[in-house]
Design a protein around this motif. Structure first.
Motif, PDB file in Angstrom:
ATOM      1  N   ALA A  88       0.821  -1.217   0.000  1.00  0.00           N
ATOM      2  CA  ALA A  88       0.000   0.000   0.000  1.00  0.00           C
ATOM      3  C   ALA A  88       0.849   1.260   0.000  1.00  0.00           C
ATOM      4  CB  ALA A  88      -0.924   0.002   1.220  1.00  0.00           C
ATOM      5  N   ASP A  89       2.078   1.176   0.547  1.00  0.00           N
ATOM      6  CA  ASP A  89       2.979   2.327   0.530  1.00  0.00           C
ATOM      7  C   ASP A  89       3.416   2.663  -0.887  1.00  0.00           C
ATOM      8  OD1 ASP A  89       2.926   2.453   3.317  1.00  0.00           O
ATOM      9  OD2 ASP A  89       4.575   1.020   3.493  1.00  0.00           O
ATOM     10  N   LEU A  90       3.270   1.701  -1.783  1.00  0.00           N
ATOM     11  CA  LEU A  90       3.689   1.889  -3.168  1.00  0.00           C
ATOM     12  C   LEU A  90       2.535   2.303  -4.069  1.00  0.00           C
ATOM     13  CD1 LEU A  90       5.901   1.537  -5.386  1.00  0.00           C
ATOM     14  CD2 LEU A  90       5.162  -0.849  -5.546  1.00  0.00           C
ATOM     15  N   ILE A  91       1.440   1.541  -4.040  1.00  0.00           N
ATOM     16  CA  ILE A  91       0.359   1.794  -4.996  1.00  0.00           C
ATOM     17  C   ILE A  91      -0.761   2.650  -4.416  1.00  0.00           C
ATOM     18  CG2 ILE A  91       0.850  -0.347  -6.223  1.00  0.00           C
ATOM     19  CD1 ILE A  91      -1.607  -1.564  -4.873  1.00  0.00           C
ATOM     20  N   GLY A  92      -0.869   2.724  -3.083  1.00  0.00           N
ATOM     21  CA  GLY A  92      -1.935   3.496  -2.465  1.00  0.00           C
ATOM     22  C   GLY A  92      -2.926   2.589  -1.747  1.00  0.00           C
ATOM     23  N   THR A  93      -3.949   3.191  -1.150  1.00  0.00           N
ATOM     24  CA  THR A  93      -4.906   2.407  -0.361  1.00  0.00           C
ATOM     25  C   THR A  93      -6.230   3.164  -0.256  1.00  0.00           C
ATOM     26  OG1 THR A  93      -5.188   1.224   1.719  1.00  0.00           O
ATOM     27  CG2 THR A  93      -4.193   3.420   1.849  1.00  0.00           C
ATOM     28  N   ILE A 110       3.399   5.536  -6.923  1.00  0.00           N
ATOM     29  CA  ILE A 110       3.514   4.897  -8.235  1.00  0.00           C
ATOM     30  C   ILE A 110       2.905   5.781  -9.319  1.00  0.00           C
ATOM     31  CG2 ILE A 110       1.316   3.664  -8.202  1.00  0.00           C
ATOM     32  CD1 ILE A 110       4.645   2.139  -9.326  1.00  0.00           C
ATOM     33  N   PHE A 111       2.071   6.750  -8.914  1.00  0.00           N
ATOM     34  CA  PHE A 111       1.400   7.624  -9.879  1.00  0.00           C
ATOM     35  C   PHE A 111       2.322   8.782 -10.256  1.00  0.00           C
ATOM     36  CE2 PHE A 111      -2.091   5.309  -8.043  1.00  0.00           C
ATOM     37  CZ  PHE A 111      -2.945   5.103  -9.118  1.00  0.00           C
ATOM     38  N   ALA A 112       3.246   8.499 -11.142  1.00  0.00           N
ATOM     39  CA  ALA A 112       4.181   9.490 -11.672  1.00  0.00           C
ATOM     40  C   ALA A 112       4.699   8.968 -13.001  1.00  0.00           C
ATOM     41  CB  ALA A 112       5.338   9.736 -10.698  1.00  0.00           C
ATOM     42  N   ASN A 113       5.411   9.818 -13.742  1.00  0.00           N
ATOM     43  CA  ASN A 113       5.970   9.376 -15.029  1.00  0.00           C
ATOM     44  C   ASN A 113       7.200   8.496 -14.853  1.00  0.00           C
ATOM     45  OD1 ASN A 113       5.156  12.647 -15.983  1.00  0.00           O
ATOM     46  ND2 ASN A 113       4.131  10.859 -16.841  1.00  0.00           N
ATOM     47  N   MET A 114       8.043   8.872 -13.908  1.00  0.00           N
ATOM     48  CA  MET A 114       9.251   8.103 -13.633  1.00  0.00           C
ATOM     49  C   MET A 114       9.268   7.709 -12.171  1.00  0.00           C
ATOM     50  SD  MET A 114      12.247  10.043 -15.809  1.00  0.00           S
ATOM     51  CE  MET A 114      13.504   8.899 -15.255  1.00  0.00           C
ATOM     52  N   ILE A 115       9.433   6.420 -11.926  1.00  0.00           N
ATOM     53  CA  ILE A 115       9.508   5.893 -10.577  1.00  0.00           C
ATOM     54  C   ILE A 115      10.917   5.363 -10.347  1.00  0.00           C
ATOM     55  CG2 ILE A 115       8.658   4.154  -8.966  1.00  0.00           C
ATOM     56  CD1 ILE A 115       6.650   6.323  -9.585  1.00  0.00           C
ATOM     57  N   ALA A 134       1.752  -2.710 -12.469  1.00  0.00           N
ATOM     58  CA  ALA A 134       2.085  -1.372 -12.964  1.00  0.00           C
ATOM     59  C   ALA A 134       3.080  -1.451 -14.118  1.00  0.00           C
ATOM     60  CB  ALA A 134       2.650  -0.521 -11.834  1.00  0.00           C
ATOM     61  N   MET A 135       4.096  -2.298 -13.985  1.00  0.00           N
ATOM     62  CA  MET A 135       5.125  -2.395 -15.013  1.00  0.00           C
ATOM     63  C   MET A 135       4.588  -2.984 -16.310  1.00  0.00           C
ATOM     64  SD  MET A 135       8.307  -3.646 -12.624  1.00  0.00           S
ATOM     65  CE  MET A 135       9.405  -3.931 -13.995  1.00  0.00           C
ATOM     66  N   GLN A 136       3.729  -3.999 -16.198  1.00  0.00           N
ATOM     67  CA  GLN A 136       3.262  -4.692 -17.387  1.00  0.00           C
ATOM     68  C   GLN A 136       2.032  -4.038 -18.004  1.00  0.00           C
ATOM     69  OE1 GLN A 136       4.879  -6.995 -18.887  1.00  0.00           O
ATOM     70  NE2 GLN A 136       3.395  -7.418 -20.507  1.00  0.00           N
ATOM     71  N   GLN A 139      -1.103   0.056 -15.153  1.00  0.00           N
ATOM     72  CA  GLN A 139      -2.275   0.349 -14.346  1.00  0.00           C
ATOM     73  C   GLN A 139      -2.088  -0.288 -12.981  1.00  0.00           C
ATOM     74  OE1 GLN A 139      -5.362  -1.587 -16.635  1.00  0.00           O
ATOM     75  NE2 GLN A 139      -5.197  -3.490 -15.460  1.00  0.00           N
ATOM     76  N   VAL A 140      -2.884   0.195 -11.996  1.00  0.00           N
ATOM     77  CA  VAL A 140      -2.867  -0.403 -10.664  1.00  0.00           C
ATOM     78  C   VAL A 140      -4.301  -0.570 -10.195  1.00  0.00           C
ATOM     79  CG1 VAL A 140      -0.626   0.562 -10.030  1.00  0.00           C
ATOM     80  CG2 VAL A 140      -2.707   1.829  -9.490  1.00  0.00           C
ATOM     81  N   THR A 141      -4.497  -1.512  -9.285  1.00  0.00           N
ATOM     82  CA  THR A 141      -5.818  -1.771  -8.728  1.00  0.00           C
ATOM     83  C   THR A 141      -5.802  -1.453  -7.244  1.00  0.00           C
ATOM     84  OG1 THR A 141      -6.236  -3.523 -10.342  1.00  0.00           O
ATOM     85  CG2 THR A 141      -7.604  -3.496  -8.360  1.00  0.00           C
ATOM     86  N   ILE A 142      -6.706  -0.556  -6.847  1.00  0.00           N
ATOM     87  CA  ILE A 142      -6.860  -0.186  -5.442  1.00  0.00           C
ATOM     88  C   ILE A 142      -8.311  -0.454  -5.064  1.00  0.00           C
ATOM     89  CG2 ILE A 142      -6.642   1.640  -3.721  1.00  0.00           C
ATOM     90  CD1 ILE A 142      -4.728   3.081  -5.592  1.00  0.00           C
ATOM     91  N   GLY A 143      -8.505  -1.356  -4.102  1.00  0.00           N
ATOM     92  CA  GLY A 143      -9.872  -1.759  -3.775  1.00  0.00           C
ATOM     93  C   GLY A 143     -10.487  -2.501  -4.945  1.00  0.00           C
ATOM     94  N   GLU A 144     -11.633  -2.018  -5.413  1.00  0.00           N
ATOM     95  CA  GLU A 144     -12.318  -2.656  -6.542  1.00  0.00           C
ATOM     96  C   GLU A 144     -12.099  -1.907  -7.843  1.00  0.00           C
ATOM     97  OE1 GLU A 144     -16.388  -2.952  -5.453  1.00  0.00           O
ATOM     98  OE2 GLU A 144     -16.063  -4.481  -3.907  1.00  0.00           O
ATOM     99  N   ASN A 145     -11.346  -0.822  -7.810  1.00  0.00           N
ATOM    100  CA  ASN A 145     -11.187   0.019  -8.995  1.00  0.00           C
ATOM    101  C   ASN A 145      -9.776  -0.087  -9.569  1.00  0.00           C
ATOM    102  OD1 ASN A 145     -13.844   1.096  -8.771  1.00  0.00           O
ATOM    103  ND2 ASN A 145     -13.122   2.466  -7.151  1.00  0.00           N
ATOM    104  N   THR A 146      -9.697   0.042 -10.885  1.00  0.00           N
ATOM    105  CA  THR A 146      -8.423   0.021 -11.599  1.00  0.00           C
ATOM    106  C   THR A 146      -8.147   1.412 -12.147  1.00  0.00           C
ATOM    107  OG1 THR A 146      -8.687  -2.295 -12.209  1.00  0.00           O
ATOM    108  CG2 THR A 146      -7.144  -0.999 -13.513  1.00  0.00           C
ATOM    109  N   TYR A 147      -6.909   1.882 -11.969  1.00  0.00           N
ATOM    110  CA  TYR A 147      -6.536   3.231 -12.368  1.00  0.00           C
ATOM    111  C   TYR A 147      -5.378   3.169 -13.373  1.00  0.00           C
ATOM    112  CZ  TYR A 147      -9.215   4.418  -8.213  1.00  0.00           C
ATOM    113  OH  TYR A 147     -10.223   4.531  -7.272  1.00  0.00           O
ATOM    114  N   GLN A 148      -5.541   3.870 -14.483  1.00  0.00           N
ATOM    115  CA  GLN A 148      -4.482   3.950 -15.480  1.00  0.00           C
ATOM    116  C   GLN A 148      -3.387   4.898 -14.992  1.00  0.00           C
ATOM    117  OE1 GLN A 148      -4.310   2.174 -18.384  1.00  0.00           O
ATOM    118  NE2 GLN A 148      -6.170   1.111 -17.714  1.00  0.00           N
ATOM    119  N   LEU A 149      -2.155   4.543 -15.271  1.00  0.00           N
ATOM    120  CA  LEU A 149      -1.025   5.394 -14.906  1.00  0.00           C
ATOM    121  C   LEU A 149      -0.746   6.396 -16.018  1.00  0.00           C
ATOM    122  CD1 LEU A 149       1.273   2.591 -13.457  1.00  0.00           C
ATOM    123  CD2 LEU A 149      -0.029   4.283 -12.166  1.00  0.00           C
TER     124      LEU A 149
END
Length: 332
Positions: A88-93, A110-115, A134-136, A139-149
């Motif tokens: 959660a420290d990486l992708i959020g919560t 993780i929500f940035a252009n360069m990590i 995120a790498m592949q 996108q990341v999934t937090i809870g039930e939702n998926t967010y594009q980077l």
């Protein structure tokens, strides 16, 4: 979000190639040497490939990535991987908003252009694997939702040699998602002398300016995509990768005794893309065999897995790759 389509002719292409040279000059105002590392970082950026940097502490890996982000004017987050880090420290919560009586998403770094995943192998496998989606998928999934980077999105991870205290080996599935694994070596005597002089001068200060925009990056990606690679060189790439899997079929019986697993299909894809990038950096619109041979060690060294016999005999992946490049012919 789709990347914008940029139109441009030879003049625009030449302008972009000149800007890439200026990127090296600008980063050089802050970082002494390390042109090889900068080159490979740019290869990853312009071909949408993630980079794994390996080297002992103190070789300016973090400083180089940080400076490059400034020169490219990209959103940048640095995350120090530690044994107590959580996914959660990486992708959020999800956090609870008492005023609204509902849960809200708190996005992670993780929500940035360069990590910059600094010392990525100092965290357990659960945290390392949190990077995979995120790498592949970008996108990341937090809870039930998926967010594009955001695009461009690039993970640049640094790791200490695995024999150092407090390190965890990266899972093979994650390592394979890095386009290149770049070994960062000690500076030369002249470079270290310059580093010492700069750092010993407490009044020394240098800032890197912005050279490329996001639009430039998208345009350069398209220009690299148009670099030509002949069918004979495409087949050469396939032969290299297949020889790493079944070396005995290629007259490499000695090497076959040391290889546990050969390179994955991602190696073929990344050899093609990276060779095109090197050709573009060199001002060419076609790939040469030398481009493939130059980038092959960085593409293959983390994808060829050796067995215990190799370790006992002091055989490294570098030795195997060197044999592959010597023994696999190019049929032009």
């Amino acid at each position: 979000m789709e990347e914008p389509i940029m139109a441009g002719g030879q003049d625009l292409k030449k302008e972009h190639q000149d800007k890439i040279k200026k990127v090296f000059e600008e980063v050089g105002k802050v970082v002494v040497g390390q042109e090889y590392m900068i080159n490979r970082l740019l290869v990853g950026l312009f071909t949408q490939g993630h980079i794994l940097l390996e080297g002992v502490p103190g070789l300016a890996k973090t400083l180089t990535v940080n400076t490059l982000a400034k020169v490219l004017h990209l959103d940048f987050h640095r995350l120090q991987f530690t044994p107590d880090l959580l996914p959660a420290d990486l992708i959020g919560t999800m956090i609870y908003n008492q005023k609204l009586s509902q849960f809200e998403v708190k996005k992670g770094p993780i929500f940035a252009n360069m990590i910059l995943a600094d010392e990525v192998n100092r965290s357990p496998a659960k945290v390392q694997s949190a990077l995979l989606e995120a790498m592949q998928e970008k996108q990341v999934t937090i809870g039930e939702n998926t967010y594009q980077l955001d695009r461009p999105f690039l993970v640049m991870a640094t790791q200490n040699p695995v024999d150092q205290e407090g390190t965890y080996p990266l899972p093979e599935a994650q390592v394979d998602r890095f386009m290149l694994k770049v070994h960062v070596d000690y500076p030369s005597k002249e470079e270290e002398l310059e580093v010492m002089r700069r750092m010993a001068d407490m009044s020394f200060s240098s800032e890197a300016g912005t050279i490329l925009s996001k639009e430039d990056i998208f345009a350069i990606r398209q220009e690299i995509n148009q670099v030509a690679i002949s069918e004979s060189l495409e087949k050469y790439i396939i032969e290299l990768v297949f020889a790493s899997r079944k070396p005995a079929d290629y007259g490499m019986s000695h090497e076959a005794g040391f290889i546990q697993f050969g390179a994955s299909p991602r190696a073929s894809i990344n050899l093609n893309l990276a060779a095109k990038a090197l050709a573009f950096f060199d001002g060419r619109d076609y790939v040469l065999p030398e481009d493939i041979k130059e980038i092959a060690p960085d593409v293959l060294n983390h994808r060829i897995i050796l067995n215990y016999e190799a370790e006992a005999d002091g055989i490294t992946t570098h030795d195997i790759i060197e044999s592959l490049l010597k023994k696999i012919p190019i049929n032009v």
